[in-house]
Motif scaffolding. Sequence first.
Motif, short mmCIF file in Angstrom:
data_model
loop_
_atom_site.label_atom_id
_atom_site.label_comp_id
_atom_site.label_asym_id
_atom_site.label_seq_id
_atom_site.Cartn_x
_atom_site.Cartn_y
_atom_site.Cartn_z
N SER A 24 0.82 -1.20 0.00
CA SER A 24 0.00 0.00 0.00
C SER A 24 0.86 1.26 0.00
O SER A 24 0.47 2.29 -0.57
N THR A 25 2.05 1.20 0.62
CA THR A 25 2.94 2.36 0.62
C THR A 25 3.41 2.69 -0.79
O THR A 25 3.37 3.85 -1.23
N LEU A 37 -0.75 3.28 3.33
CA LEU A 37 -1.33 4.28 2.43
C LEU A 37 -1.03 5.69 2.89
O LEU A 37 -0.67 6.56 2.09
N SER A 93 9.15 4.94 -0.94
CA SER A 93 8.41 6.14 -1.34
C SER A 93 9.35 7.18 -1.93
O SER A 93 9.00 7.87 -2.89
N VAL A 138 0.15 9.22 -6.08
CA VAL A 138 0.26 10.67 -5.90
C VAL A 138 1.16 11.28 -6.97
O VAL A 138 0.87 12.34 -7.53
N ALA A 198 1.44 8.34 0.82
CA ALA A 198 0.83 9.55 0.26
C ALA A 198 1.32 10.82 0.92
O ALA A 198 1.33 11.89 0.29
N ALA A 255 0.47 4.02 -2.99
CA ALA A 255 0.09 5.40 -2.71
C ALA A 255 1.14 6.37 -3.23
O ALA A 255 0.79 7.43 -3.77
N SER A 256 2.41 6.05 -3.10
CA SER A 256 3.49 6.93 -3.56
C SER A 256 3.41 7.16 -5.07
O SER A 256 3.44 8.31 -5.55
#
Length: 261
Positions: free
Chosen positions: A83-84, A156, A199, A91, A160, A87-88
């Motif tokens: 999820s990390t 997440l 990220s 965005v 983000a 999300a990165s």
Amino acid sequence: MLLIPELAIGAAVGLVISTTGVGGGVIILPILIYFFGLDALAAVATANFLSMLMKISSSYIHFRMGNIPLRRSLIILLIMIPSTVLASYGVTLLNHFSHYQEQIEWGINLLVVLAILFSLYLFYRRIRQPQLQMNGTYPTSGMVKPLLLPGTSAGLVLGATGVGGGVVVLPLLLRYGRMNIKQAIGVSLFVTMILSGSSAFAYAYGGHTNWKLALVLFVGSLLSVPFAKYLMKRMPDKVFQYATLSLILCSAVLMGIRLIE
């Protein structure tokens, strides 16, 4: 001489990260925005890269002190990393559409505030209901289910916004992982060091990272390593718990002001 303020700020942030686990996003983000004038996306990108660098030395301190159980840390990492990364990159891709940039910046700030408020709630419950930390720890095989949804959500948020270590991950480890405060700080530093790195690469691909500023602040953080190690050995757990809570509360105020400006 011109680098002295940056080095001093880096040393202060490094000390906070090492001793409380807070700072990778929730303190660095306001500093990058208010003191160095970065926009929200550049601040998130730079905060992720800087957080990864600072947490290398901090994780080493905690590992040497026995605060990072590796098997449990790897389980948490595997839960959070999909999820990390998602999300990165999400965005970063959205930012290519110029008419969404203002909404993205506002959304990042809102998500940071919501993450901080949730963290404060978990800390409040821990302080008011100390029996939550007295039930022992989960066996390694039993950690996945209670941490699956909270860990995915924390991933997440971290991907983000750059916020997640001390603000989201640490309270989750205290509440759902049933760790003591020093273990939770150590594991959150180790896990978010790797997640911030993933990220950071995503944001670097988009060209948003201020590399020079991040490296100068990191060099400053190294100056605080001996003092951080001394405090971790001497200070009781309750001091770290209340220090962490106070820092999260201050960050909530700063980011709340930023949101309504």
